[in-house]
Design a protein around this motif. Structure first.
Motif, PDB file in Angstrom:
ATOM      1  N   VAL A  90       0.825  -1.259   0.023  1.00  0.00           N
ATOM      2  CA  VAL A  90      -0.179   0.006  -0.102  1.00  0.00           C
ATOM      3  C   VAL A  90       0.973   1.395   0.073  1.00  0.00           C
ATOM      4  O   VAL A  90       0.638   2.212  -0.741  1.00  0.00           O
ATOM      5  N   CYS A 122      -3.222   5.986   1.076  1.00  0.00           N
ATOM      6  CA  CYS A 122      -4.234   5.244   0.647  1.00  0.00           C
ATOM      7  C   CYS A 122      -5.160   4.722   1.570  1.00  0.00           C
ATOM      8  O   CYS A 122      -4.969   4.498   2.759  1.00  0.00           O
ATOM      9  N   CYS A 123      -6.376   4.552   1.075  1.00  0.00           N
ATOM     10  CA  CYS A 123      -7.383   4.070   1.998  1.00  0.00           C
ATOM     11  C   CYS A 123      -8.439   3.232   1.305  1.00  0.00           C
ATOM     12  O   CYS A 123      -8.195   2.968  -0.031  1.00  0.00           O
ATOM     13  N   SER A 124      -9.617   2.964   1.685  1.00  0.00           N
ATOM     14  CA  SER A 124     -10.590   1.724   1.428  1.00  0.00           C
ATOM     15  C   SER A 124     -11.572   2.258  -0.046  1.00  0.00           C
ATOM     16  O   SER A 124     -11.905   1.253  -0.677  1.00  0.00           O
ATOM     17  N   SER A 125     -11.649   3.506  -0.086  1.00  0.00           N
ATOM     18  CA  SER A 125     -12.358   4.000  -1.043  1.00  0.00           C
ATOM     19  C   SER A 125     -12.233   5.459  -1.556  1.00  0.00           C
ATOM     20  O   SER A 125     -11.473   6.109  -0.655  1.00  0.00           O
ATOM     21  N   GLY A 130     -10.790   1.405  -4.065  1.00  0.00           N
ATOM     22  CA  GLY A 130      -9.532   2.171  -3.319  1.00  0.00           C
ATOM     23  C   GLY A 130      -9.734   3.692  -3.260  1.00  0.00           C
ATOM     24  O   GLY A 130     -10.344   4.284  -4.106  1.00  0.00           O
ATOM     25  N   MET A 190      -6.794   0.260   2.777  1.00  0.00           N
ATOM     26  CA  MET A 190      -6.717  -0.354   1.721  1.00  0.00           C
ATOM     27  C   MET A 190      -6.102  -1.659   1.825  1.00  0.00           C
ATOM     28  O   MET A 190      -5.032  -1.908   2.405  1.00  0.00           O
ATOM     29  N   ALA A 229      -4.083  -2.543  -3.814  1.00  0.00           N
ATOM     30  CA  ALA A 229      -3.013  -1.795  -3.999  1.00  0.00           C
ATOM     31  C   ALA A 229      -2.368  -2.287  -5.157  1.00  0.00           C
ATOM     32  O   ALA A 229      -1.804  -1.765  -5.948  1.00  0.00           O
TER      33      ALA A 229
END
Length: 428
Positions: free
Chosen positions: A64, A82-85, A218, A275, A280
Motif C-alpha cells: 500500500v 491510501c484508504c479503502s475507497s 480504493g 486499503m 493496492a
C-alpha cells in the motif's frame, strides 16, 4: 538526478524498487497483518513516531505504501496515504481539518454520492457543507465564514464533465487561509496536477482510471506539503500538541509531512479506512499503463462527443473539449492533454428516452462506475443522483433528461455504432 523523471517513467518506477529480500521486480503483495520488531526499543520508537517503519497493516503496509508513493510522485506531492475507497479518501482529507460546528464550501457540481456524504452524513460528525456554484467566484467568497476549513471541488466534474477554475479557487482559499481540496479522479494526474494550480490536497477514487479495469475499490489522498497549518489557530489537530502522542505537535515537528503522518498515526489508526494490499497491487499495475489508456480515452471521447454534438436526436453535449463548449479555453489550461472521457448528453424525449437508451445499448455497460477500459453509461437522475430533488439534480448536471457517458478504449466506430442504434430505439 538533475532532471526529474517523466510521467511515464514515474508511472512504472515511482515508489518501487526490487524487493530487497528476494529481488522480485514487481511489488510483492505483503499479505500480512503485523510486522516483527527488532527489539523492544525498536517497537517503542515506531509507536512514538521517532522512527519510520511498519507496525500493523491498518496503519501501513509495504504494498500500500508503494502505491501511495507512486501516486504522490505523479501528483507532485510531499506525501500520500491510501484508504479503502474514494469516499473514505474524502473523509480522510477532512478529518484533520474539521471539528463540531465547522464547515466546508463545496461545489454544487459533484458526484451524487459526494453530495449526499457532504449534505447528510458528515452532519453526524457535527460538520456541514455549503454548496455553491463554483463558477460564481463571488458566491464562493461570500460562503466562507470564520468556521470554514476548506473549499472542495472536482477537476472535471462528475457527471457533467465541467472543468473547474482551480487557479481562481486556490486564490480564494489562500486569501481565506484555508486549503483547497480537489478530487482529481476524473482527470487523473496524467491530464491535470491540481497542486500545480494551487491545490493543497488532492483526492482520488483509485477505483476509477488509476486502476482502470473495474477490479478495485480504493482511495488516495495526496498532500502538497505547502500549506502552513500553524499560520492560524484553525487547524489544532496539526498545529497543537496531540495527547495520544505525548504532546507531539505534528506540523511544528514534521513540517511538510505533518498531514501525511497525522493521517496515518491518527486517521487510519482510529477510523480504520485501510486499503487492502491486493487492491493496492492491482492499482500499481493499472497505473503502469495510465498514460496509454488516458490518451485513448481522450481520443475516443473527443470523436464520440463531436459525433453526438451533430446528432439531431441529442439536445446538448457537455464535453469540455468541444469547440462549442464554454469550458474549452479553461480545459486547454487546466487539462491541456485533453478534457477527459466523462460527459453527459441530454436526449430528446426526456426521462423516458434516457431509460430506453440505456436499455437498448449493447456494447456499453450500464453500471454505477466510471473510468473503466469499457464504455459505461448511467442515468444519474434515477441512480447516482436520485436522492436529490430535481432542482439539485439540475445544479449538479444530472437533470432527468441526461445520461452520463464514460467513454472506453474500444474501437471508436463500435462505440458510435452502439450509440446510434440505441438512440434510434430511444427516440423512435
Amino acid at each position: 538526478m538533475s532532471n526529474p523523471l517523466g510521467f511515464d517513467t514515474l508511472a512504472i518506477h515511482a515508489g518501487t524498487a526490487p524487493d530487497p529480500a528476494t529481488g522480485a521486480r514487481q511489488v510483492p503483495i505483503y499479505q500480512t497483518t503485523a510486522y516483527v520488531f527488532r527489539d523492544a526499543d525498536h517497537a517503542a520508537k515506531l509507536f512514538n513516531l521517532q522512527e519510520v517503519g511498519y507496525i500493523y497493516s491498518r496503519l501501513t503496509n509495504p504494498t500500500v505504501s508503494a502505491l501511495a508513493n507512486r501516486v504522490c510522485a505523479l501528483e507532485g506531492g510531499a506525501g500520500a496515504i491510501c484508504c479503502s475507497s474514494g469516499h473514505a479518501a474524502q473523509i480522510m482529507a477532512l478529518f484533520p481539518l474539521m471539528g463540531p460546528g465547522l464547515n466546508i464550501v463545496a461545489s454544487s457540481r459533484l458526484y451524487g454520492g459526494t453530495i449526499t456524504q457532504f449534505s447528510q452524513t458528515i452532519k453526524r460528525f457535527g460538520w456541514s457543507a455549503k454548496f455553491v456554484d463554483t463558477e460564481d467566484l463571488l458566491a464562493v467568497e461570500h460562503a466562507i465564514d470564520e468556521n470554514t476549513r476548506a473549499i472542495f471541488c472536482e477537476t472535471i466534474a462528475n457527471p457533467g464533465g465541467y472543468v473547474s477554475d482551480l487557479d481562481a479557487l486556490a486564490r480564494i482559499a489562500d486569501q481565506a487561509g484555508i486549503p483547497l481540496i480537489v478530487d482529481n479522479t476524473t482527470a487523473t494526474p496524467y491530464l491535470c496536477k491540481p497542486i500545480e494550480h494551487g491545490a493543497t490536497l488532492v483526492v482520488h477514487s483509485a477505483t476509477k482510471y488509476l486502476t482502470g479495469n473495474g477490479t478495485v475499490t480504493g482511495g488516495v489522498v495526496v498532500d502538497s506539503g505547502k500549506f502552513d497549518w500553524s499560520a492560524s489557530a484553525k487547524f489544532p489537530s496539526l498545529s497543537q500538541p496531540e495527547p495520544a502522542y505525548h504532546g507531539l505537535a505534528f506540523h511544528p515537528a514534521l513540517g511538510a509531512m505533518a498531514f501525511t503522518f497525522h493521517s496515518i498515526a491518527v486517521g487510519l489508526r482510529d477510523l480504520g479506512m485501510t486499503m487492502n494490499p491486493q487492491g493496492a497491487h492491482y492499482t500499481l499495475m493499472g497505473i503502469e499503463t495510465l498514460s496509454l489508456r488516458m490518451q485513448r480515452h481522450v481520443e475516443n471521447a473527443k470523436i464520440v462527443a463531436d459525433w453526438l454534438d451533430q446528432d439531431p436526436r441529442v439536445e446538448t453535449v457537455t464535453y469540455a473539449g468541444l469547440h462549442s463548449s464554454p469550458y474549452r479555453k479553461r480545459a486547454e489550461k487546466i487539462t491541456p492533454k485533453g478534457a477527459g472521457a466523462l460527459f453527459t448528453i441530454a436526449v430528446k424525449g426526456g426521462y423516458d428516452a434516457c431509460v430506453k437508451l440505456v436499455d437498448n445499448l449493447k456494447l456499453f455497460s450500464h453500471v454505477a462506475n466510471l473510468g473503466d477500459t469499457r464504455s459505461l453509461i448511467i442515468h444519474p437522475a434515477s441512480t447516482t443522483h436520485r436522492q436529490l430533488e430535481e432542482d439539485a439534480q439540475i445544479r449538479a448536471g444530472a437533470a432527468p433528461n441526461v445520461v452520463r457517458l464514460s467513454i472506453g478504449i474500444e474501437d471508436v466506430k463500435d462505440i458510435i455504432a452502439d450509440l446510434d442504434q440505441a438512440l434510434t430505439a430511444a427516440t423512435a
